[in-house]
Design a protein around this motif. Structure first.
Motif, PDB file in Angstrom:
ATOM      1  N   MET A   1       0.816  -1.199   0.000  1.00 44.46           N
ATOM      2  CA  MET A   1       0.000   0.000   0.000  1.00 44.46           C
ATOM      3  C   MET A   1       0.860   1.263   0.000  1.00 44.46           C
ATOM      4  SD  MET A   1      -2.926  -1.170   2.737  1.00 44.46           S
ATOM      5  CE  MET A   1      -3.928   0.272   2.473  1.00 44.46           C
ATOM      6  N   SER A   2       2.121   1.158  -0.502  1.00 42.19           N
ATOM      7  CA  SER A   2       3.025   2.284  -0.419  1.00 42.19           C
ATOM      8  C   SER A   2       2.547   3.475  -1.228  1.00 42.19           C
ATOM      9  CB  SER A   2       4.413   1.858  -0.876  1.00 42.19           C
ATOM     10  OG  SER A   2       4.366   1.379  -2.211  1.00 42.19           O
ATOM     11  N   GLN A   3       1.689   3.220  -2.278  1.00 33.66           N
ATOM     12  CA  GLN A   3       1.228   4.326  -3.097  1.00 33.66           C
ATOM     13  C   GLN A   3       0.055   5.062  -2.464  1.00 33.66           C
ATOM     14  OE1 GLN A   3       0.547   1.249  -3.514  1.00 33.66           O
ATOM     15  NE2 GLN A   3      -1.500   0.905  -4.322  1.00 33.66           N
ATOM     16  N   GLU A   4      -0.483   4.545  -1.376  1.00 40.74           N
ATOM     17  CA  GLU A   4      -1.652   5.151  -0.767  1.00 40.74           C
ATOM     18  C   GLU A   4      -1.240   6.203   0.248  1.00 40.74           C
ATOM     19  OE1 GLU A   4      -3.355   1.686   0.833  1.00 40.74           O
ATOM     20  OE2 GLU A   4      -3.747   0.776  -1.111  1.00 40.74           O
ATOM     21  N   GLN A   5      -1.902   7.342   0.234  1.00 45.26           N
ATOM     22  CA  GLN A   5      -1.564   8.436   1.124  1.00 45.26           C
ATOM     23  C   GLN A   5      -2.523   8.475   2.301  1.00 45.26           C
ATOM     24  OE1 GLN A   5       1.157  10.313   0.574  1.00 45.26           O
ATOM     25  NE2 GLN A   5       1.472   8.854  -1.090  1.00 45.26           N
ATOM     26  N   GLN A  36     -10.865   8.317  12.940  1.00 47.26           N
ATOM     27  CA  GLN A  36     -10.283   8.363  11.602  1.00 47.26           C
ATOM     28  C   GLN A  36     -11.353   8.269  10.524  1.00 47.26           C
ATOM     29  OE1 GLN A  36      -6.683   6.545  10.608  1.00 47.26           O
ATOM     30  NE2 GLN A  36      -5.733   6.911  12.600  1.00 47.26           N
ATOM     31  N   THR A  37     -11.174   9.048   9.479  1.00 46.26           N
ATOM     32  CA  THR A  37     -12.107   9.084   8.368  1.00 46.26           C
ATOM     33  C   THR A  37     -11.989   7.813   7.528  1.00 46.26           C
ATOM     34  OG1 THR A  37     -11.879  11.486   8.297  1.00 46.26           O
ATOM     35  CG2 THR A  37     -12.833  10.433   6.369  1.00 46.26           C
ATOM     36  N   ILE A  38     -13.128   7.255   7.137  1.00 48.37           N
ATOM     37  CA  ILE A  38     -13.121   6.066   6.280  1.00 48.37           C
ATOM     38  C   ILE A  38     -12.753   6.485   4.863  1.00 48.37           C
ATOM     39  CG2 ILE A  38     -14.494   4.165   5.368  1.00 48.37           C
ATOM     40  CD1 ILE A  38     -16.211   4.326   7.882  1.00 48.37           C
ATOM     41  N   ALA A  39     -11.698   5.892   4.337  1.00 46.70           N
ATOM     42  CA  ALA A  39     -11.142   6.303   3.047  1.00 46.70           C
ATOM     43  C   ALA A  39     -11.401   5.240   1.974  1.00 46.70           C
ATOM     44  CB  ALA A  39      -9.646   6.551   3.189  1.00 46.70           C
ATOM     45  N   PRO A  40     -11.373   5.640   0.691  1.00 48.22           N
ATOM     46  CA  PRO A  40     -11.665   4.700  -0.393  1.00 48.22           C
ATOM     47  C   PRO A  40     -10.774   3.461  -0.418  1.00 48.22           C
ATOM     48  CG  PRO A  40     -11.795   6.938  -1.214  1.00 48.22           C
ATOM     49  CD  PRO A  40     -11.265   7.036   0.186  1.00 48.22           C
ATOM     50  N   GLN A  41      -9.480   3.628  -0.141  1.00 50.35           N
ATOM     51  CA  GLN A  41      -8.599   2.468  -0.181  1.00 50.35           C
ATOM     52  C   GLN A  41      -8.817   1.534   1.002  1.00 50.35           C
ATOM     53  OE1 GLN A  41      -6.735   1.457  -2.731  1.00 50.35           O
ATOM     54  NE2 GLN A  41      -7.676   3.179  -3.815  1.00 50.35           N
ATOM     55  N   GLY A  61     -22.310  -6.066   4.756  1.00 54.69           N
ATOM     56  CA  GLY A  61     -21.215  -6.284   5.678  1.00 54.69           C
ATOM     57  C   GLY A  61     -20.297  -5.086   5.797  1.00 54.69           C
ATOM     58  N   PRO A  62     -19.197  -5.233   6.537  1.00 51.26           N
ATOM     59  CA  PRO A  62     -18.277  -4.113   6.735  1.00 51.26           C
ATOM     60  C   PRO A  62     -17.763  -3.481   5.446  1.00 51.26           C
ATOM     61  CG  PRO A  62     -17.811  -5.828   8.320  1.00 51.26           C
ATOM     62  CD  PRO A  62     -18.825  -6.400   7.380  1.00 51.26           C
ATOM     63  N   ALA A  63     -17.455  -4.289   4.439  1.00 50.83           N
ATOM     64  CA  ALA A  63     -16.946  -3.725   3.191  1.00 50.83           C
ATOM     65  C   ALA A  63     -17.992  -2.841   2.530  1.00 50.83           C
ATOM     66  CB  ALA A  63     -16.514  -4.837   2.233  1.00 50.83           C
ATOM     67  N   ASP A  64     -19.263  -3.277   2.564  1.00 50.48           N
ATOM     68  CA  ASP A  64     -20.336  -2.468   1.991  1.00 50.48           C
ATOM     69  C   ASP A  64     -20.487  -1.149   2.746  1.00 50.48           C
ATOM     70  OD1 ASP A  64     -21.037  -4.095  -0.077  1.00 50.48           O
ATOM     71  OD2 ASP A  64     -22.994  -4.684   0.718  1.00 50.48           O
ATOM     72  N   VAL A  65     -20.458  -1.226   4.077  1.00 48.66           N
ATOM     73  CA  VAL A  65     -20.600  -0.023   4.894  1.00 48.66           C
ATOM     74  C   VAL A  65     -19.445   0.937   4.629  1.00 48.66           C
ATOM     75  CG1 VAL A  65     -20.640   0.853   7.271  1.00 48.66           C
ATOM     76  CG2 VAL A  65     -21.918  -1.210   6.684  1.00 48.66           C
ATOM     77  N   MET A  66     -18.236   0.384   4.586  1.00 43.67           N
ATOM     78  CA  MET A  66     -17.062   1.223   4.351  1.00 43.67           C
ATOM     79  C   MET A  66     -17.094   1.849   2.961  1.00 43.67           C
ATOM     80  SD  MET A  66     -14.313  -1.313   6.203  1.00 43.67           S
ATOM     81  CE  MET A  66     -12.841  -0.451   5.632  1.00 43.67           C
ATOM     82  N   ALA A  67     -17.549   1.077   1.958  1.00 47.11           N
ATOM     83  CA  ALA A  67     -17.602   1.605   0.595  1.00 47.11           C
ATOM     84  C   ALA A  67     -18.593   2.760   0.498  1.00 47.11           C
ATOM     85  CB  ALA A  67     -17.985   0.495  -0.376  1.00 47.11           C
ATOM     86  N   SER A  68     -19.743   2.616   1.156  1.00 48.95           N
ATOM     87  CA  SER A  68     -20.739   3.690   1.125  1.00 48.95           C
ATOM     88  C   SER A  68     -20.207   4.941   1.801  1.00 48.95           C
ATOM     89  CB  SER A  68     -22.026   3.219   1.814  1.00 48.95           C
ATOM     90  OG  SER A  68     -22.619   2.147   1.115  1.00 48.95           O
ATOM     91  N   ALA A  69     -19.571   4.760   2.963  1.00 46.98           N
ATOM     92  CA  ALA A  69     -19.028   5.905   3.696  1.00 46.98           C
ATOM     93  C   ALA A  69     -17.910   6.576   2.911  1.00 46.98           C
ATOM     94  CB  ALA A  69     -18.522   5.447   5.062  1.00 46.98           C
ATOM     95  N   ALA A  70     -17.023   5.761   2.327  1.00 47.45           N
ATOM     96  CA  ALA A  70     -15.894   6.322   1.580  1.00 47.45           C
ATOM     97  C   ALA A  70     -16.365   7.068   0.335  1.00 47.45           C
ATOM     98  CB  ALA A  70     -14.928   5.202   1.196  1.00 47.45           C
ATOM     99  N   THR A  71     -17.399   6.535  -0.316  1.00 45.19           N
ATOM    100  CA  THR A  71     -17.936   7.212  -1.501  1.00 45.19           C
ATOM    101  C   THR A  71     -18.467   8.593  -1.138  1.00 45.19           C
ATOM    102  OG1 THR A  71     -18.517   5.118  -2.571  1.00 45.19           O
ATOM    103  CG2 THR A  71     -19.685   7.085  -3.318  1.00 45.19           C
ATOM    104  N   ASN A  82      -7.416   7.892  -3.952  1.00 45.07           N
ATOM    105  CA  ASN A  82      -6.260   7.028  -3.699  1.00 45.07           C
ATOM    106  C   ASN A  82      -5.824   7.040  -2.241  1.00 45.07           C
ATOM    107  OD1 ASN A  82      -5.228   9.614  -3.551  1.00 45.07           O
ATOM    108  ND2 ASN A  82      -3.333   9.121  -4.660  1.00 45.07           N
ATOM    109  N   GLN A  83      -6.661   7.597  -1.371  1.00 46.36           N
ATOM    110  CA  GLN A  83      -6.264   7.716   0.036  1.00 46.36           C
ATOM    111  C   GLN A  83      -6.679   6.502   0.870  1.00 46.36           C
ATOM    112  OE1 GLN A  83      -7.931  11.638   1.028  1.00 46.36           O
ATOM    113  NE2 GLN A  83      -5.831  12.314   1.380  1.00 46.36           N
ATOM    114  N   ALA A  84      -5.890   6.261   1.891  1.00 53.90           N
ATOM    115  CA  ALA A  84      -6.184   5.246   2.905  1.00 53.90           C
ATOM    116  C   ALA A  84      -5.961   5.886   4.267  1.00 53.90           C
ATOM    117  CB  ALA A  84      -5.287   4.025   2.738  1.00 53.90           C
TER     118      ALA A  84
END
Length: 273
Positions: A1-5, A36-41, A61-71, A82-84
């Motif tokens: 994940m080195s490319q993620e900021q 911490q803010t939920i980020a797209p990565q 599930g968690p991935a769905d919740v995180m994807a909605s929040a990150a969007t 590109n943030q994590a």
């Protein structure tokens, strides 16, 4: 994940709207992760983990919740695509599979804290189905001998979050679990609840987390320490929930903890014919 900021810390820039949707807004997490803010990565990493473990993301599930929040966070300009989060970069996102009769209890973690727990059958995972028979939707057996007991749910908690220090609300949840299993009104001297209450009390005096007694220290062999055991039922889960939330200052249960494990066992048992 080195490319993620990592997401910039915006804790001093205003309220929840300035920070976007944070982990503490949608999951029962604590400490630095909660802010911490939920980020797209983060969401993308959890989705990849669910694909690797389950073959597809878990609906709702968690991935769905995180994807909605990150969007939403990206749409409002709080994060870039590109943030994590720093927590995900530094401490990782993982999924564990805890074996139970006929299936697995899946626990999903962000930065070492559980953000979701649910059960799947061996058939759903593509594993070999045992003697409990076949079928979907959580079918795991055909008689009481294949149902998950309260003691087994406690042991599943030890495997899922065993490295966490035991606290007072954990101990109350364990006490409720033991008393519902045994039919007693109080903790049995020398039993698992007695050990949990003593451990939680001792932990209040410990000066470091390393010195504290962990959940696994108390629950790893719970079925051997309990004077009686029985299949977990919804009313048992309700008793445990009331005990844990009633003794936790914010009225919350620990993610992946005793309440979650007993409730998961009860749901599985309802599908056993």
């Amino acid at each position: 994940m080195s490319q993620e900021q990592p997401v910039r810390d915006q804790s001093q820039e205003g309220g929840v709207h300035a920070q976007g949707i944070r982990y503490g807004d949608v999951f029962g997490v604590t400490g630095d992760l909660a802010g911490q803010t939920i980020a797209p990565q983060d969401a993308a990493t959890m989705q990849r983990a669910e694909y690797a473990t389950l073959g597809a993301p878990q609906p709702g599930g968690p991935a769905d919740v995180m994807a909605s929040a990150a969007t939403l966070n990206q749409y409002t300009g709080v994060v870039r695509g590109n943030q994590a989060s720093a927590a995900a970069c530094e401490q990782g996102i993982t999924i564990t599979k805890t074996p139970v009769h006929g299936g697995k209890i899946i626990t999903e973690f962000v930065a070492g804290q559980a953000v979701g727990q649910y059960a799947v059958t061996d058939a759903q995972l593509g594993d070999e189905v045992g003697s409990g028979g076949q079928g979907g939707g959580g079918y795991l057996g055909d008689d009481d001998n294949t149902k998950l007991t309260i003691g087994e749910a406690l042991e599943a908690t030890a495997r899922a979050i065993g490295n966490e220090p035991i606290n007072a609300s954990d101990a109350e949840a364990i006490r409720a679990a033991e008393t519902t299993a045994s039919g007693a009104d109080v903790a049995i001297p020398g039993g698992v609840a007695d050990a949990a209450l003593a451990a939680a009390s001792a932990n209040t005096w410990a000066t470091t987390d390393q010195a504290k007694i962990k959940i696994a220290d108390v629950l790893s062999n719970a079925t051997e320490k309990m004077p009686a055991d029985k299949p977990a039922e919804p009313e048992d889960a309700a008793e445990v929930f009331d005990a844990e939330t009633g003794s936790e200052k914010h009225g919350k249960t620990r993610p992946g903890g005793v309440t979650a494990a007993v409730a998961t066992a009860a749901r599985i048992n309802q599908d056993v014919n």
